[in-house]
Design a protein around this motif. Structure first.
Motif, mmCIF file in Angstrom:
data_model
loop_
_atom_site.group_PDB
_atom_site.id
_atom_site.type_symbol
_atom_site.label_atom_id
_atom_site.label_comp_id
_atom_site.label_asym_id
_atom_site.label_seq_id
_atom_site.Cartn_x
_atom_site.Cartn_y
_atom_site.Cartn_z
ATOM 1 N N PHE A 82 5.123 6.987 1.772
ATOM 2 C CA PHE A 82 5.602 5.767 2.424
ATOM 3 C C PHE A 82 4.801 4.573 1.934
ATOM 4 C CE2 PHE A 82 2.644 8.054 5.127
ATOM 5 C CZ PHE A 82 1.695 7.106 5.459
ATOM 6 N N THR A 83 5.376 3.402 2.108
ATOM 7 C CA THR A 83 4.775 2.156 1.631
ATOM 8 C C THR A 83 4.714 1.151 2.770
ATOM 9 O OG1 THR A 83 5.664 2.509 -0.591
ATOM 10 C CG2 THR A 83 4.948 0.286 -0.047
ATOM 11 N N ARG A 84 3.603 0.466 2.858
ATOM 12 C CA ARG A 84 3.420 -0.601 3.847
ATOM 13 C C ARG A 84 3.104 -1.886 3.081
ATOM 14 N NH1 ARG A 84 5.588 2.833 6.138
ATOM 15 N NH2 ARG A 84 4.854 4.095 7.904
ATOM 16 N N SER A 85 3.773 -2.968 3.428
ATOM 17 C CA SER A 85 3.617 -4.213 2.682
ATOM 18 C C SER A 85 3.321 -5.388 3.599
ATOM 19 C CB SER A 85 4.890 -4.514 1.874
ATOM 20 O OG SER A 85 5.177 -3.486 0.963
ATOM 21 N N LYS A 86 2.663 -6.376 3.000
ATOM 22 C CA LYS A 86 2.432 -7.640 3.693
ATOM 23 C C LYS A 86 2.542 -8.774 2.675
ATOM 24 C CE LYS A 86 -0.816 -10.298 6.516
ATOM 25 N NZ LYS A 86 -2.138 -10.318 7.207
ATOM 26 N N LEU B 237 0.853 -1.186 0.000
ATOM 27 C CA LEU B 237 0.000 0.000 0.000
ATOM 28 C C LEU B 237 0.889 1.236 0.000
ATOM 29 C CD1 LEU B 237 -2.909 1.255 0.391
ATOM 30 C CD2 LEU B 237 -2.335 1.310 2.835
ATOM 31 N N LYS B 238 0.679 2.107 -0.969
ATOM 32 C CA LYS B 238 1.444 3.350 -1.068
ATOM 33 C C LYS B 238 0.549 4.519 -0.695
ATOM 34 C CE LYS B 238 4.058 6.175 -4.388
ATOM 35 N NZ LYS B 238 4.555 6.246 -5.785
ATOM 36 N N LYS C 112 -4.199 1.038 9.641
ATOM 37 C CA LYS C 112 -3.100 1.347 10.563
ATOM 38 C C LYS C 112 -2.553 2.755 10.347
ATOM 39 C CE LYS C 112 -1.647 -3.500 10.897
ATOM 40 N NZ LYS C 112 -0.549 -4.475 10.634
ATOM 41 N N GLU C 113 -2.865 3.352 9.185
ATOM 42 C CA GLU C 113 -2.341 4.683 8.870
ATOM 43 C C GLU C 113 -3.378 5.786 8.992
ATOM 44 O OE1 GLU C 113 0.795 4.887 8.561
ATOM 45 O OE2 GLU C 113 1.096 2.719 8.480
ATOM 46 N N LEU C 114 -4.596 5.431 9.388
ATOM 47 C CA LEU C 114 -5.663 6.434 9.518
ATOM 48 C C LEU C 114 -5.577 7.108 10.883
ATOM 49 C CD1 LEU C 114 -8.650 4.511 7.887
ATOM 50 C CD2 LEU C 114 -7.191 6.264 6.868
ATOM 51 N N LYS C 115 -4.725 8.097 10.945
ATOM 52 C CA LYS C 115 -4.506 8.826 12.191
ATOM 53 C C LYS C 115 -5.193 10.189 12.121
ATOM 54 C CE LYS C 115 -0.088 6.450 12.734
ATOM 55 N NZ LYS C 115 1.375 6.586 12.867
ATOM 56 N N PRO C 116 -5.659 10.694 13.254
ATOM 57 C CA PRO C 116 -6.373 11.984 13.264
ATOM 58 C C PRO C 116 -5.559 13.102 12.620
ATOM 59 C CG PRO C 116 -6.578 10.879 15.381
ATOM 60 C CD PRO C 116 -5.575 10.092 14.595
ATOM 61 N N GLY C 117 -6.225 13.872 11.766
ATOM 62 C CA GLY C 117 -5.589 15.024 11.144
ATOM 63 C C GLY C 117 -4.809 14.733 9.886
#
Length: 361
Positions: free
Chosen positions: A307-311, A297-298, A333-338
């Motif tokens: 940034f990129t997250r992989s599995k 995921l980019k 995991k990347e859905l952070k406030p703001g």
């Protein structure tokens, strides 16, 4: 990715853009005659934040189009019939279509399950004209599949693609050599490949409504207004496009990215875009007969941080639902406030051969 390009001694290129009409929806109507003449939507359920993968021309009458959130489509046409995608069925028919296209020329560049460019330059002769070749293609595909295809013929890829779009549905449009500029001149700038709604609006705000008006602008102006893509826009609006039909020989990864016109913070909008990306990735994987183990995921934030997250999965995957399941877990995991997002993309890699390719037998 390795690519093979054709070379020719002929002075005139002949390019075909072949595009099936409302492919997924047309297959559903063909397989179930009760759906004929009815608004058909192929895609995920509206309550599951599904998107429209394809829609019949009856549905398009209501302003529905592919990649639209299914909930929006249902509001536009409450009587629409929603059909779940049957990718195995679409891929089987795609195999037939691509085999037919390949029988006319080895120089074929598939774009999707239902779309391809063909360079027929070496196939053309005095007795086998571009128009005759296109007619034979249409007849062969309709006879084999019972479906309609629209074909555009031109001396460049962009001309051929525009021509096929103008002829839909079930169209055949030939743009003769030397007539490219006149053909393009009255058309809206939105017809040019690469010009989306945002760029079209920008051009309109500058007083440029047609491709003829864009063609009158200088290369320098194009660069100043649109950066590195500017010269291509200017040249293509004049009918000049040197892009070749290429054959992909090896693929190490397949990816699709979306850059948002405006920064996005709404998770639901991200989920919708992610779902559509995964549907299209699944189609590309099946099209090329590939299965992958790694989903990446980019993401790009408003400050351009990327940034990129992989599995890596224990077993190979290729179906859109499985790709989406992994990608959305990474996204959560990347859905952070703001946080505001400019871009989202998904890549599949770490391939092993699927079954025999659905494109080339």
């Amino acid at each position: 990715m390795l690519e093979t390009q054709r070379t020719t001694m002929n002075s005139t290129r002949y390019i075909i853009h072949a595009d099936m009409d409302a492919f997924f929806a047309a297959v559903e109507q063909k397989d179930n005659p009760a759906l004929l003449s009815k608004p058909v939507l192929v895609g995920g359920k509206p309550e599951s934040r599904g998107v429209v993968a394809s829609c019949s021309y009856e549905a398009r009458y209501y302003g529905i189009h592919s990649a639209m959130p299914m909930a929006t489509a249902v509001r536009k046409c409450p009587d629409a019939i929603i059909m779940p995608p049957r990718f195995d069925r679409y891929s089987a028919i795609s195999k037939d279509i691509m085999q037919i296209l390949e029988s006319f020329t080895p120089w074929i560049q598939p774009i999707a399950l239902d779309e391809a460019f063909l360079d027929i330059t070496e196939t053309v002769s005095k007795t086998n004209t571009p128009l005759n070749i296109a007619k034979k293609i249409k007849e062969s595909i309709t006879q084999k599949t019972g479906l309609n295809i629209s074909i555009g013929i031109g001396t460049t890829k962009s001309i051929a693609k525009i021509a096929s779009g103008l002829g839909k549905p079930d169209g055949l449009v030939l743009v003769q050599e030397g007539q490219e500029a006149e053909f393009l001149k009255p058309l809206s700038v939105r017809y040019l490949p690469g010009i989306g709604p945002k760029t079209s609006l920008k051009l309109n705000s500058l007083g440029i409504e047609t491709l003829g008006q864009l063609a009158d602008k200088s290369i320098e102006w194009g660069t100043q207004v649109f950066g590195k893509k500017g010269p291509d826009f200017i040249l293509m609006s004049r009918g000049i496009d040197g892009n070749e039909v290429v054959i992909n020989e090896a693929t190490k990864s397949i990816s699709i990215e979306r850059t948002f016109p405006q920064n996005v913070s709404d998770p639901n909008e991200l989920f919708i875009q992610l779902s559509d990306i995964c549907i299209n990735l699944g189609m590309k994987l099946d099209q090329q007969g590939l299965k992958g183990r790694t989903v990446s995921l980019k993401l790009r934030l408003e400050n351009f941080k990327t940034f990129t997250r992989s599995k890596t999965h224990s077993t190979v995957i290729w179906e859109p639902t499985n790709i989406y399941s992994i990608a959305i877990t990474l996204l959560h995991k990347e859905l952070k406030p703001g946080r505001l997002f400019r871009l989202i993309g998904v890549t599949i890699s770490n391939f092993e051969l699927n079954r025999q390719s659905t494109l080339f037998n």
